[in-house]
Design a protein around this motif. Structure first.
Motif, short mmCIF file in Angstrom:
data_model
loop_
_atom_site.label_atom_id
_atom_site.label_comp_id
_atom_site.label_asym_id
_atom_site.label_seq_id
_atom_site.Cartn_x
_atom_site.Cartn_y
_atom_site.Cartn_z
N SER A 1 0.47 -4.65 -6.74
CA SER A 1 -0.16 -3.89 -5.67
C SER A 1 -0.16 -4.72 -4.38
CB SER A 1 -1.59 -3.56 -6.10
OG SER A 1 -2.21 -2.83 -5.10
N GLY A 2 0.21 -4.07 -3.28
CA GLY A 2 0.19 -4.76 -1.99
C GLY A 2 1.46 -5.55 -1.69
N SER A 3 2.48 -5.44 -2.57
CA SER A 3 3.68 -6.25 -2.34
C SER A 3 4.62 -5.63 -1.31
CB SER A 3 4.42 -6.48 -3.67
OG SER A 3 4.72 -5.26 -4.29
N GLY A 4 4.34 -4.41 -0.87
CA GLY A 4 5.13 -3.82 0.20
C GLY A 4 6.09 -2.73 -0.24
N LYS A 5 5.95 -2.26 -1.48
CA LYS A 5 6.90 -1.27 -2.01
C LYS A 5 6.86 0.03 -1.21
CE LYS A 5 4.72 -1.27 -5.97
NZ LYS A 5 3.58 -2.16 -5.67
N SER A 6 5.64 0.57 -1.02
CA SER A 6 5.51 1.83 -0.26
C SER A 6 6.00 1.65 1.16
CB SER A 6 4.06 2.28 -0.16
OG SER A 6 3.59 2.64 -1.39
N THR A 7 5.60 0.55 1.76
CA THR A 7 5.99 0.32 3.15
C THR A 7 7.51 0.33 3.27
OG1 THR A 7 4.00 -0.99 3.49
CG2 THR A 7 5.77 -1.28 5.10
N1 LIG Z 1 -1.08 0.92 8.03
C1 LIG Z 1 -1.35 -0.33 7.61
N2 LIG Z 1 -1.95 -1.23 8.41
C2 LIG Z 1 -2.22 -2.47 7.99
N3 LIG Z 1 -1.89 -2.94 6.76
C3 LIG Z 1 -1.29 -2.08 5.92
C4 LIG Z 1 -1.00 -0.74 6.29
N4 LIG Z 1 -0.39 -0.13 5.24
C5 LIG Z 1 -0.31 -1.07 4.25
N5 LIG Z 1 -0.86 -2.23 4.67
C6 LIG Z 1 -0.94 -3.48 3.89
O1 LIG Z 1 0.40 -3.88 3.62
C7 LIG Z 1 0.51 -4.41 2.31
C8 LIG Z 1 1.57 -3.65 1.56
O2 LIG Z 1 1.12 -2.33 1.32
P1 LIG Z 1 1.99 -1.29 0.49
O3 LIG Z 1 1.20 -0.04 0.35
O4 LIG Z 1 3.35 -1.20 1.08
O5 LIG Z 1 2.10 -2.05 -0.90
P2 LIG Z 1 2.48 -1.49 -2.31
O6 LIG Z 1 3.28 -2.55 -2.98
O7 LIG Z 1 3.11 -0.16 -2.21
O8 LIG Z 1 1.06 -1.39 -3.02
P3 LIG Z 1 0.46 -0.31 -4.08
O9 LIG Z 1 1.24 -0.53 -5.35
O10 LIG Z 1 -0.97 -0.72 -4.21
O11 LIG Z 1 0.66 1.04 -3.47
C9 LIG Z 1 -0.89 -4.34 1.70
O12 LIG Z 1 -1.50 -5.59 1.87
C10 LIG Z 1 -1.57 -3.27 2.52
O13 LIG Z 1 -2.96 -3.51 2.59
#
Ligand SMILES: Nc1ncnc2c1ncn2[C@@H]1O[C@H](COP(=O)(O)OP(=O)(O)OP(=O)(O)O)[C@@H](O)[C@H]1O
Length: 246
Positions: free
Chosen positions: A40-46
């Motif tokens: 979680s939080g590794s940036g996958k969604s982003t």
């Molecule tokens: N709009 C935003 N503004 C600031 N920080 C953000 C924003 N969106 C995501 N983040 C941060 O960027 C990092 C990556 O988020 P992201 O949702 O891409 O991770 P993820 O791997 O998809 O996590 P998860 O499995 O929990 O969905 C996290 O630390 C999150 O808190």
């Protein structure tokens, strides 16, 4: 049509001073199925949200179906015609029937006439095996059915690639299988797919490549048979041991 549907070169992104993506390099070929996993939080969604410009990257280059994504793009909607996205929350329009949910994208974004949009919508509702729900409102459907409508709605735009962002993680356990079945059947039909998911059975069965992200970087990638049997990175091993023990 491009053989490479997505090309990301040295892509970095910041939220303020926080570097969320670092030097991402990824090419997705036509018909390829990629699974992205990681903590979680590794940036996958982003990362996948950068591929349809729901998020903007600041460094590097992203080209999607021949369209280069950049800050001075006049028409961001253009790229969304090529990229379907299915989210964890289904994001259906609650005030429209299932059929209308599937028709509005082609009609409003692509200018498809109503009769043709209806025909396409019915074809894809058949494809996800819920044509009988066409005239209901989303609230009347189960979570699994709503997610299949969301998939059909994306397919109606006839995208070059489908992005899935944890499509089963808000579903009750008994509904996960029907959504994974739909995704597997799309993959078998040759749809280009990038899926953020922790469904490792799906990854094993369907993925051409599995990517592991950690702290904004792709730290490991491989074919499922190598990725699962012989992960190289300590973080990947730990992640897989945790997720597979659940
Ligand atoms: N709009 C935003 N503004 C600031 N920080 C953000 C924003 N969106 C995501 N983040 C941060 O960027 C990092 C990556 O988020 P992201 O949702 O891409 O991770 P993820 O791997 O998809 O996590 P998860 O499995 O929990 O969905 C996290 O630390 C999150 O808190």
């Amino acid at each position: 049509m491009a053989d490479k549907i997505i090309e990301a070169k040295d892509v970095s992104k910041w939220y303020g001073t926080f570097r969320v993506l670092t030097d991402i390099n990824l090419t997705v070929g036509k018909g390829e199925r990629i699974v992205i996993c990681g903590p979680s939080g590794s940036g996958k969604s982003t990362l996948i949200r950068c591929f349809n410009r729901l998020e903007a990257h600041q460094e590097g280059e992203i080209i999607v179906n021949g369209i280069r994504l950049h800050n001075r793009m006049r028409n961001v909607a253009e790229v969304r015609k090529h990229v379907g996205m299915v989210f964890q929350q289904f994001n259906l329009f609650p005030h429209m029937t299932v059929l209308m949910n599937c028709m509005v994208g082609p009609m409003w974004i692509k200018g498809v006439p109503e009769a043709a949009a209806r025909k396409t919508a019915l074809r894809f509702l058949e494809r996800v095996r819920i044509p009988e729900q066409a005239n209901k409102y989303p609230v009347r459907l189960s979570g699994g059915q709503q997610q299949r409508v969301a998939i059909a709605r994306s397919l109606c735009m006839e995208p070059a690639v489908m992005l899935f962002d944890e499509p089963t993680s808000s579903l009750d356990p008994e509904m996960v299988a029907e959504v994974l079945e739909t995704m597997t059947s799309l993959a078998r039909d040759g749809m280009t797919m990038v899926c953020v998911t922790h469904e490792m059975g799906f990854a094993r069965a369907v993925a051409d490549r599995v990517l592991f992200m950690d702290s904004g970087r792709i730290v490991e990638e491989g074919k499922p048979q190598d990725f699962f049997t012989n992960p190289r990175h300590e973080r990947t091993k730990l992640f897989l041991s945790q997720i597979l023990s659940h």
